[in-house]
Design an enzyme around this catalytic site. Structure first.
Site, PDB file in Angstrom:
ATOM      1  N   SER A   4       0.828  -1.214   0.000  1.00 23.41           N
ATOM      2  CA  SER A   4       0.000   0.000   0.000  1.00 23.41           C
ATOM      3  C   SER A   4       0.859   1.258   0.000  1.00 23.41           C
ATOM      4  O   SER A   4       1.892   1.308   0.679  1.00 23.41           O
ATOM      5  CB  SER A   4      -0.887   0.040   1.249  1.00 23.41           C
ATOM      6  OG  SER A   4      -1.854  -0.976   1.227  1.00 23.41           O
ATOM      7  N   ILE A   5       0.400   2.266  -0.735  1.00 24.63           N
ATOM      8  CA  ILE A   5       1.085   3.562  -0.707  1.00 24.63           C
ATOM      9  C   ILE A   5       1.125   4.078   0.737  1.00 24.63           C
ATOM     10  O   ILE A   5       2.149   4.605   1.182  1.00 24.63           O
ATOM     11  CB  ILE A   5       0.391   4.559  -1.660  1.00 24.63           C
ATOM     12  CG1 ILE A   5       0.585   4.101  -3.119  1.00 24.63           C
ATOM     13  CG2 ILE A   5       0.934   5.960  -1.453  1.00 24.63           C
ATOM     14  CD1 ILE A   5      -0.146   4.942  -4.153  1.00 24.63           C
ATOM     15  N   TYR A  48     -10.070   4.631 -16.291  1.00 22.52           N
ATOM     16  CA  TYR A  48     -10.068   5.203 -14.932  1.00 22.52           C
ATOM     17  C   TYR A  48     -11.464   5.751 -14.612  1.00 22.52           C
ATOM     18  O   TYR A  48     -11.895   5.756 -13.467  1.00 22.52           O
ATOM     19  CB  TYR A  48      -8.966   6.253 -14.782  1.00 22.52           C
ATOM     20  CG  TYR A  48      -8.596   6.526 -13.334  1.00 22.52           C
ATOM     21  CD1 TYR A  48      -8.161   5.499 -12.502  1.00 22.52           C
ATOM     22  CD2 TYR A  48      -8.698   7.807 -12.791  1.00 22.52           C
ATOM     23  CE1 TYR A  48      -7.827   5.746 -11.175  1.00 22.52           C
ATOM     24  CE2 TYR A  48      -8.360   8.059 -11.475  1.00 22.52           C
ATOM     25  CZ  TYR A  48      -7.931   7.028 -10.674  1.00 22.52           C
ATOM     26  OH  TYR A  48      -7.607   7.267  -9.347  1.00 22.52           O
ATOM     27  N   LYS A  69     -11.361  11.845  -8.372  1.00 22.50           N
ATOM     28  CA  LYS A  69     -10.079  12.515  -8.095  1.00 22.50           C
ATOM     29  C   LYS A  69     -10.147  14.004  -8.425  1.00 22.50           C
ATOM     30  O   LYS A  69      -9.507  14.816  -7.746  1.00 22.50           O
ATOM     31  CB  LYS A  69      -8.938  11.851  -8.859  1.00 22.50           C
ATOM     32  CG  LYS A  69      -8.594  10.436  -8.383  1.00 22.50           C
ATOM     33  CD  LYS A  69      -8.285  10.334  -6.895  1.00 22.50           C
ATOM     34  CE  LYS A  69      -7.662   8.980  -6.541  1.00 22.50           C
ATOM     35  NZ  LYS A  69      -7.554   8.792  -5.071  1.00 22.50           N
ATOM     36  N   ILE A 122       1.261   2.406  -9.475  1.00 21.93           N
ATOM     37  CA  ILE A 122       2.037   1.486  -8.638  1.00 21.93           C
ATOM     38  C   ILE A 122       1.202   0.227  -8.441  1.00 21.93           C
ATOM     39  O   ILE A 122      -0.010   0.319  -8.209  1.00 21.93           O
ATOM     40  CB  ILE A 122       2.354   2.122  -7.255  1.00 21.93           C
ATOM     41  CG1 ILE A 122       3.151   3.420  -7.427  1.00 21.93           C
ATOM     42  CG2 ILE A 122       3.106   1.133  -6.373  1.00 21.93           C
ATOM     43  CD1 ILE A 122       3.420   4.162  -6.121  1.00 21.93           C
ATOM     44  N   ALA A 148      -5.202  -2.191  -4.785  1.00 20.56           N
ATOM     45  CA  ALA A 148      -6.200  -1.492  -5.612  1.00 20.56           C
ATOM     46  C   ALA A 148      -5.881  -1.681  -7.100  1.00 20.56           C
ATOM     47  O   ALA A 148      -6.777  -1.885  -7.911  1.00 20.56           O
ATOM     48  CB  ALA A 148      -6.255  -0.011  -5.258  1.00 20.56           C
TER      49      ALA A 148
HETATM   50  P1  NAD Z   1      -4.522   0.004  -1.507  1.00 19.41           P
HETATM   51  O1  NAD Z   1      -5.536  -0.985  -1.966  1.00 19.41           O
HETATM   52  O2  NAD Z   1      -3.333  -0.506  -0.824  1.00 19.41           O
HETATM   53  O3  NAD Z   1      -5.211   1.125  -0.603  1.00 19.41           O
HETATM   54  C1  NAD Z   1      -6.562   1.520  -0.754  1.00 19.41           C
HETATM   55  C2  NAD Z   1      -7.139   1.587   0.639  1.00 19.41           C
HETATM   56  O4  NAD Z   1      -8.475   2.088   0.625  1.00 19.41           O
HETATM   57  C3  NAD Z   1      -7.185   0.203   1.322  1.00 19.41           C
HETATM   58  O5  NAD Z   1      -6.393   0.227   2.499  1.00 19.41           O
HETATM   59  C4  NAD Z   1      -8.646   0.037   1.655  1.00 19.41           C
HETATM   60  O6  NAD Z   1      -8.855  -0.620   2.897  1.00 19.41           O
HETATM   61  C5  NAD Z   1      -9.107   1.477   1.728  1.00 19.41           C
HETATM   62  N1  NAD Z   1     -10.564   1.597   1.663  1.00 19.41           N
HETATM   63  C6  NAD Z   1     -11.395   1.260   0.643  1.00 19.41           C
HETATM   64  N2  NAD Z   1     -12.677   1.463   1.013  1.00 19.41           N
HETATM   65  C7  NAD Z   1     -12.648   1.946   2.281  1.00 19.41           C
HETATM   66  C8  NAD Z   1     -13.651   2.347   3.218  1.00 19.41           C
HETATM   67  N3  NAD Z   1     -14.971   2.301   2.930  1.00 19.41           N
HETATM   68  N4  NAD Z   1     -13.244   2.807   4.441  1.00 19.41           N
HETATM   69  C9  NAD Z   1     -11.944   2.863   4.739  1.00 19.41           C
HETATM   70  N5  NAD Z   1     -10.947   2.498   3.919  1.00 19.41           N
HETATM   71  C10 NAD Z   1     -11.311   2.040   2.696  1.00 19.41           C
HETATM   72  O7  NAD Z   1      -4.129   0.837  -2.830  1.00 19.41           O
HETATM   73  P2  NAD Z   1      -3.231   2.153  -3.043  1.00 19.41           P
HETATM   74  O8  NAD Z   1      -2.902   2.139  -4.472  1.00 19.41           O
HETATM   75  O9  NAD Z   1      -2.178   2.240  -2.017  1.00 19.41           O
HETATM   76  O10 NAD Z   1      -4.306   3.320  -2.826  1.00 19.41           O
HETATM   77  C11 NAD Z   1      -4.133   4.382  -1.902  1.00 19.41           C
HETATM   78  C12 NAD Z   1      -4.504   5.712  -2.545  1.00 19.41           C
HETATM   79  O11 NAD Z   1      -3.545   6.019  -3.557  1.00 19.41           O
HETATM   80  C13 NAD Z   1      -5.864   5.752  -3.218  1.00 19.41           C
HETATM   81  O12 NAD Z   1      -6.470   7.019  -2.989  1.00 19.41           O
HETATM   82  C14 NAD Z   1      -5.506   5.642  -4.695  1.00 19.41           C
HETATM   83  O13 NAD Z   1      -6.487   6.213  -5.517  1.00 19.41           O
HETATM   84  C15 NAD Z   1      -4.227   6.433  -4.715  1.00 19.41           C
HETATM   85  N6  NAD Z   1      -3.353   6.241  -5.881  1.00 19.41           N
HETATM   86  C16 NAD Z   1      -2.970   4.996  -6.259  1.00 19.41           C
HETATM   87  C17 NAD Z   1      -2.124   4.836  -7.351  1.00 19.41           C
HETATM   88  C18 NAD Z   1      -1.708   3.464  -7.829  1.00 19.41           C
HETATM   89  O14 NAD Z   1      -1.366   3.325  -9.013  1.00 19.41           O
HETATM   90  N7  NAD Z   1      -1.676   2.459  -6.986  1.00 19.41           N
HETATM   91  C19 NAD Z   1      -1.670   5.974  -8.050  1.00 19.41           C
HETATM   92  C20 NAD Z   1      -2.091   7.239  -7.624  1.00 19.41           C
HETATM   93  C21 NAD Z   1      -2.923   7.367  -6.534  1.00 19.41           C
HETATM   94  O1  0WE Z   2      -6.807   5.064  -7.839  1.00 18.61           O
HETATM   95  C1  0WE Z   2      -6.424   4.027  -8.330  1.00 18.61           C
HETATM   96  C2  0WE Z   2      -7.177   2.727  -8.127  1.00 18.61           C
HETATM   97  C3  0WE Z   2      -8.455   2.913  -7.397  1.00 18.61           C
HETATM   98  C4  0WE Z   2      -9.377   1.737  -7.360  1.00 18.61           C
HETATM   99  C5  0WE Z   2      -9.042   0.441  -7.729  1.00 18.61           C
HETATM  100  C6  0WE Z   2      -9.979  -0.584  -7.636  1.00 18.61           C
HETATM  101  C7  0WE Z   2      -9.690  -1.987  -8.077  1.00 18.61           C
HETATM  102  C8  0WE Z   2     -10.595  -3.019  -7.465  1.00 18.61           C
HETATM  103  C9  0WE Z   2     -10.660   1.979  -6.922  1.00 18.61           C
HETATM  104  N1  0WE Z   2     -11.571   1.003  -6.835  1.00 18.61           N
HETATM  105  C10 0WE Z   2     -11.258  -0.268  -7.172  1.00 18.61           C
HETATM  106  N2  0WE Z   2     -12.235  -1.225  -7.068  1.00 18.61           N
HETATM  107  C11 0WE Z   2     -11.986  -2.550  -7.241  1.00 18.61           C
HETATM  108  O2  0WE Z   2     -12.909  -3.380  -7.171  1.00 18.61           O
HETATM  109  N3  0WE Z   2      -5.295   4.048  -9.120  1.00 18.61           N
HETATM  110  C12 0WE Z   2      -4.679   5.331  -9.424  1.00 18.61           C
HETATM  111  C13 0WE Z   2      -4.720   2.854  -9.756  1.00 18.61           C
HETATM  112  C14 0WE Z   2      -5.302   2.747 -11.129  1.00 18.61           C
HETATM  113  O3  0WE Z   2      -6.526   2.237 -11.317  1.00 18.61           O
HETATM  114  C15 0WE Z   2      -6.794   2.309 -12.680  1.00 18.61           C
HETATM  115  C16 0WE Z   2      -5.706   2.872 -13.341  1.00 18.61           C
HETATM  116  C17 0WE Z   2      -4.737   3.177 -12.346  1.00 18.61           C
HETATM  117  C18 0WE Z   2      -3.411   3.803 -12.565  1.00 18.61           C
HETATM  118  C19 0WE Z   2      -7.930   1.917 -13.382  1.00 18.61           C
HETATM  119  C20 0WE Z   2      -7.959   2.073 -14.760  1.00 18.61           C
HETATM  120  C21 0WE Z   2      -6.894   2.657 -15.424  1.00 18.61           C
HETATM  121  C22 0WE Z   2      -5.735   3.055 -14.733  1.00 18.61           C
END
Ligand code: NAD
Ligand code: 0WE
Length: 257
Positions: free
Chosen positions: A18-19, A154, A161, A190, A194
């Site tokens: 997780s981030i 997305y 966002k 990353i 998610a």
């Molecule tokens: P992750 O799955 O590790 O984290 C997402 C978190 O959201 C999880 O810990 C989950 O428990 C929490 N969550 C979902 N529904 C919830 C609820 N109802 N109550 C409380 N918590 C809840 O994935 P991540 O990629 O680390 O995501 C963290 C943040 O970073 C998100 O806002 C995501 O949009 C953002 N982000 C992700 C990426 C990527 O590519 N992974 C890039 C840019 C931004």
């Molecule tokens: O914010 C995100 C992911 C957020 C996310 C991911 C999931 C997967 C599983 C929110 N909801 C869900 N629900 C699920 O059931 N990112 C920035 C990562 C991400 O997600 C994408 C991306 C990127 C990058 C989706 C489509 C295209 C690019």
């Protein structure tokens, strides 16, 4: 130690990819005391061992869709620490069906769910924690470039966002007079939990390797260090802003290989 003695409440650790985990580790390594939230008992089983490894002060329940959880978690933090210096919001969710197919097909229920969990939760958390914020507190949320430009699939998360980023600016305006800063980090893609739910995610990672100035993807450690900056006195003049930690992707236009 940039964060010596600071108390950080961190929302959104699911596992060690997780981030929010990268951010928690950077904070911990720089002297902060941390507390981690979990949304349900299933994730608690993952979060509690990570909290132990990070020597977190405590963990606490918080499903951000539940008003009673938001109130209760602020009260838990108040009872334990009496204040909050840093709040990290790394929470997002949309229905999987809404992250494939066409945006135009998003249902009212899917739209509302994504905006509730991914955008409304930040303003709700800030309101619940407002009485606890210290004089130089820092709030950090995570966003993605899909809130500013169209990224295939997305979809509804892009709208969430965009709302989140506007919310950062309005929250910075409301909380600024108390000295509280509010910023977002726009991270490059990353492979987290998610992201693992997204079919074809490897294509996105490959695209970034080809077309970013740094020709690589970013890591949770890099996002952690950017969060460390925003949480620290080094960023005392920065609020309402979006900091890109994306290997430069956002700055690029047409590229001829
Ligand atoms: P992750 O799955 O590790 O984290 C997402 C978190 O959201 C999880 O810990 C989950 O428990 C929490 N969550 C979902 N529904 C919830 C609820 N109802 N109550 C409380 N918590 C809840 O994935 P991540 O990629 O680390 O995501 C963290 C943040 O970073 C998100 O806002 C995501 O949009 C953002 N982000 C992700 C990426 C990527 O590519 N992974 C890039 C840019 C931004
Ligand atoms: O914010 C995100 C992911 C957020 C996310 C991911 C999931 C997967 C599983 C929110 N909801 C869900 N629900 C699920 O059931 N990112 C920035 C990562 C991400 O997600 C994408 C991306 C990127 C990058 C989706 C489509 C295209 C690019």
């Amino acid at each position: 130690m940039l964060l010596a003695g600071k108390k950080a409440a961190i929302f959104g650790v699911a596992n060690n990819k997780s981030i929010a985990y990268g951010i928690a580790r950077a904070f911990r390594d720089n002297g902060a005391e941390i507390a981690l939230s979990w949304p349900n008992e299933t994730l608690r089983k993952r979060v509690d061992p990570l909290a132990a490894e990070l020597k977190a002060a405590f963990t606490f329940p918080c499903d951000v869709t539940r008003d009673e959880d938001l109130a209760a978690c602020a009260e838990t933090v108040r009872a334990a620490w009496g204040r909050t210096d840093i709040l990290v919001h790394a929470v997002a969710f949309a229905n999987k069906d809404d992250l494939q197919n066409r945006y135009i097909d998003t249902s009212r229920q899917g739209f509302t769910l994504a905006l509730d969990i991914s955008a409304y939760s930040l303003v709700a958390l800030c309101r619940a924690f407002e009485p606890l914020f210290s004089a130089e507190a820092s709030v950090i949320t995570l966003t993605y470039y899909g809130g500013q430009k169209v990224i295939t699939n997305y979809n509804i998360m892009g709208i969430a966002k965009a709302a989140l980023e506007a919310s950062v600016r309005y929250l910075a305006h409301d909380l600024g007079p108390s000295g509280v800063r509010v910023n977002a980090i726009s991270a490059g893609p990353i492979r987290t939990l998610a992201a693992s739910g997204i079919s074809g995610f490897h294509k996105i990672l490959n695209h970034i390797e080809r077309f970013t100035p740094l020709h690589r993807n970013v890591t949770i450690d890099e996002v952690g260090r950017a969060a460390l900056f925003l949480a620290s006195p080094l960023a005392s003049g920065v609020t309402g802003d979006i900091l890109f930690v994306d290997a430069g992707y956002q700055t690029s236009g047409i590229q001829i290989e």
